[in-house]
Structure formats: structure tokens, C-alpha cells
Design a protein around this motif. Structure first.
Motif, PDB file in Angstrom:
ATOM      1  N   LYS A  31      35.790  60.190  -0.540  1.00 56.01           N
ATOM      2  CA  LYS A  31      36.388  59.562   0.644  1.00 56.01           C
ATOM      3  C   LYS A  31      35.431  59.470   1.828  1.00 56.01           C
ATOM      4  N   GLY A  32      34.486  60.419   1.910  1.00 63.47           N
ATOM      5  CA  GLY A  32      33.664  60.540   3.115  1.00 63.47           C
ATOM      6  C   GLY A  32      34.411  61.333   4.170  1.00 63.47           C
ATOM      7  N   THR A  33      33.673  61.883   5.130  1.00 66.07           N
ATOM      8  CA  THR A  33      34.302  62.661   6.203  1.00 66.07           C
ATOM      9  C   THR A  33      33.303  62.867   7.323  1.00 66.07           C
ATOM     10  N   THR A  34      33.761  63.423   8.416  1.00 65.67           N
ATOM     11  CA  THR A  34      32.903  63.798   9.541  1.00 65.67           C
ATOM     12  C   THR A  34      32.980  65.300   9.715  1.00 65.67           C
ATOM     13  N   LYS A  35      31.835  65.931   9.718  1.00 60.85           N
ATOM     14  CA  LYS A  35      31.769  67.394   9.858  1.00 60.85           C
ATOM     15  C   LYS A  35      31.111  67.745  11.181  1.00 60.85           C
ATOM     16  N   LYS A  36      31.712  68.642  11.932  1.00 61.07           N
ATOM     17  CA  LYS A  36      31.135  69.140  13.177  1.00 61.07           C
ATOM     18  C   LYS A  36      30.467  70.488  12.914  1.00 61.07           C
ATOM     19  N   MET A  37      29.228  70.616  13.334  1.00 58.41           N
ATOM     20  CA  MET A  37      28.491  71.858  13.116  1.00 58.41           C
ATOM     21  C   MET A  37      27.894  72.324  14.442  1.00 58.41           C
ATOM     22  N   ARG A  38      28.268  73.525  14.866  1.00 56.56           N
ATOM     23  CA  ARG A  38      27.740  74.068  16.118  1.00 56.56           C
ATOM     24  C   ARG A  38      26.487  74.899  15.820  1.00 56.56           C
ATOM     25  N   ILE A  39      25.406  74.599  16.551  1.00 60.06           N
ATOM     26  CA  ILE A  39      24.171  75.356  16.377  1.00 60.06           C
ATOM     27  C   ILE A  39      23.744  75.960  17.704  1.00 60.06           C
ATOM     28  N   SER A  40      22.974  77.005  17.645  1.00 56.88           N
ATOM     29  CA  SER A  40      22.384  77.626  18.819  1.00 56.88           C
ATOM     30  C   SER A  40      20.881  77.679  18.610  1.00 56.88           C
TER      31      SER A  40
END
Length: 335
Positions: A172-181
Motif C-alpha cells: 500500500k505504501g505509507t508515511t513514517k515519521k522518525m525523530r532523530i537527535s
């Protein structure tokens, strides 16, 4: 593969601070890239590996986390994503590796062969430490130390992380949010930590090994171009389907009678539709029923899909009575 920092530094797990320092000095002197001009790429990778190992094991907090959770727990500071991790929400991803040259500088008083410390020779290292002929070759045979070629900043190697995805997500596909420091250098040359939210667009049909690159999202250090942060798609196993290129493959169990006389296969597709496939052919052990357009989306044109290939596991009877054998023989003889 999990990194073994103790093995890299050639110390045992009970090594004390002095043991770590002694091991680091020996290995850092051996593998410094400027001492290995004919094998600089491999030496640089080894030098960074040694520096990272020392950085972790010499820091009590990092060492305690590494001993309990390993490299993944140390660097990600979170468990790996679960099966439904891509349904939404964010997870933390932190990395704070110290710069290898900074660690080297703490031990020897300099980090670059082109430094201008008062105790250094023309190359920047103490005279006679590695030999001036090596650093002359680094500056180039026809140029001079002042031609600017030595001051070109090098780019830190990419930081690669695996991104596990379910077959449903890749369909399907998707959007992933990834928080980095990460660490950045301010206008005064001072390091500070900032947090950023990266958006990873996973497109329908992407395959295992696909790379998503965020340029120069690694830690900043003076004189070094930050690393690229690279996420590499991995594919989680699925309970019903296996992927073969753009095709989906599944295996159905049927009886010998169904194999000879026909049957109907009922399937739920990756996107949740009920699919009915009539099997009218005689099914041999190598037979495949191909359903056009029910495979994975093709990345360049997601509206076009591969095929669904149905294989069969034929269940043969464990025994037959004499009467049954006679009937079967009569049927096949008459045909």
C-alpha cells in the motif's frame, strides 16, 4: 551482524580503564588512515571502528547499556519496530558517536596530519612519529602544503539503518515519521544537540534493499562534512504470501480428488479483498495457477501489478481398499 566492541579492541569483558587505553593507543597508532596511505579507505573504516569501541567501553553509562542491550539498544535507545509500527506514530532514533579524530587528539594532542601544533613536524604529527615521507605523499608530489588541496573537508561515511516493513506496508505504501537527535555546530563553533523529525515516504511496490537517503543528517564536526543517514528497506515474513520480484506466491493444500476433478480456492488478498479462484485444470505436483494483476504494485507504475501464483500441495490418501484400487484402475484403464 551485532558489533562486538570487546573483540574490536582485543580486550576481555572485564577490561579496566587502563586496559582500554592501552589497547586503543596500540590499535589507533596502527590503523590511523594517514599511516596507511596505500590502504586508506579500509584503514579509515578500521580506525573509526576502534574509536567507536573505545568511546563506548570507556564510558560507564554507554558500556552498561551495551552490555545489557547490545549495539541496537545502545544506538537506537528503543526496541526494534513491532509489526504494526508503520500504522502511525513516531519512534525515537538517537545516535551520538564521538568523532574519531577528537578521541585520537585526546590521547596524542592532535587529530589531523595537517595540524599546526608547536610540537608537530611539517605534517602536523610529532617528528618521526610515522615518518615524514608518508605525509609528503598525502600532500601530493607536485603541490605544496599551501596549495589548499589538503584542506578540502572529507565526508564522514554514511550511517545505515535497517527499516523493517510488512508486506502490507510495501503493497500500500505509507508515511513514517522518525525523530532523530544529532549534534550541530553553531556560529561560534560550539556543538549543540538538536532534534529533527524526518518524513520517510515508503512507496507502493518498494523491494527489500531500497535505500532512503537523508543527506548530511549525521553529527556535525569542524572540518568534516556530516554523514548521510540511510534507511534500508527490509521485508518482514508474511503468513500467506511470499514475494518473488513483483509476483506474490502462495501454496494451497488440496486433496487428490480435487486435484483430478477441480476445486475452488478462496483467498484474502494483501489489501483485504476476498478472492475466489476456480481451478478447472488437472493439478499436477508442479502446476501453478496464475492470476493476472493480483501481485505487488510495480514501483514505476503502481497502477500496474505483478501476478498471483498459486502452487498446490496435493494430499494423497494414506491407504486404499482393494475395492477402491479396482475402481481406480478401471477408471484410468477405460480412459
Amino acid at each position: 551482524m551485532e558489533v562486538d566492541y570487546y573483540k574490536i579492541l582485543q580486550v576481555d569483558r572485564s577490561a579496566k580503564e587502563d586496559d582500554l587505553k592501552k589497547a586503543y593507543r596500540k590499535l589507533a597508532m596502527k590503523w590511523h588512515p594517514d599511516k596507511n596511505p596505500n590502504n586508506k579507505k579500509d584503514a579509515e573504516a578500521k580506525f573509526k571502528e576502534i574509536s567507536e569501541a573505545y568511546d563506548v567501553l570507556s564510558d560507564p553509562q554507554k558500556r552498561a547499556i551495551y552490555d545489557q542491550y547490545g549495539e541496537v539498544g545502545l544506538k537506537c535507545q528503543a526496541p526494534p519496530p513491532g509489526p504494526d509500527d508503520f500504522a502511525g506514530g513516531g519512534s525515537e532514533f538517537r545516535f551520538h558517536p564521538r568523532n574519531a579524530d577528537d578521541i585520537f587528539s585526546e590521547f596524542f594532542g592532535f587529530s589531523s596530519p595537517f595540524g599546526d601544533g608547536s610540537r608537530a613536524g611539517p605534517s602536523g604529527f610529532p617528528r618521526g612519529m610515522f615518518g615524514e615521507d608518508i605525509f609528503a605523499s598525502l600532500r601530493g608530489g607536485s603541490g605544496s602544503a599551501g596549495d589548499g588541496s589538503a584542506s578540502v573537508p572529507r565526508k564522514a561515511p554514511p550511517i545505515e539503518r535497517t527499516l523493517p516493513c510488512s508486506l502490507e506496508v510495501l503493497y500500500k505504501g505509507t508515511t513514517k515519521k522518525m525523530r532523530i537527535s544529532r549534534d550541530v555546530i553553531d556560529s561560534y563553533g560550539r556543538p549543540s544537540s538538536v532534534e529533527e523529525l524526518l518524513t520517510i515516504e515508503i512507496r507502493p511496490g518498494w523491494k527489500k534493499g531500497t535505500k532512503i537517503t537523508f543527506p548530511e543528517k549525521g553529527n556535525e564536526h569542524r572540518g568534516i562534512i556530516p554523514s548521510d543517514l540511510v534507511f534500508i528497506i527490509d521485508e518482514k515474513p508474511h503468513g500467506t504470501f511470499k514475494r518473488d520480484g513483483n509476483d506474490l506466491v502462495t501454496t494451497q493444500k488440496i486433496s487428490l480428488v480435487e486435484a483430478l476433478t477441480g476445486c475452488t480456492v478462496q483467498l484474502t488478498t494483501i489489501d483485504g479483498r476476498d478472492l475466489t479462484v476456480p481451478i478447472n485444470s488437472i493439478v499436477s505436483p508442479t502446476y501453478e495457477e496464475v492470476v493476472k494483476g493480483e501481485g505487488m504494485p510495480i514501483p514505476k507504475d503502481p497502477s500496474t501489478k505483478g501476478n498471483l501464483r498459486i502452487k498446490f500441495n496435493i494430499k494423497f490418501p494414506t491407504r486404499l481398499t482393494s475395492e477402491q484400487k479396482t475402481v481406480i484402475k478401471r477408471l484410468f484403464t477405460s480412459s
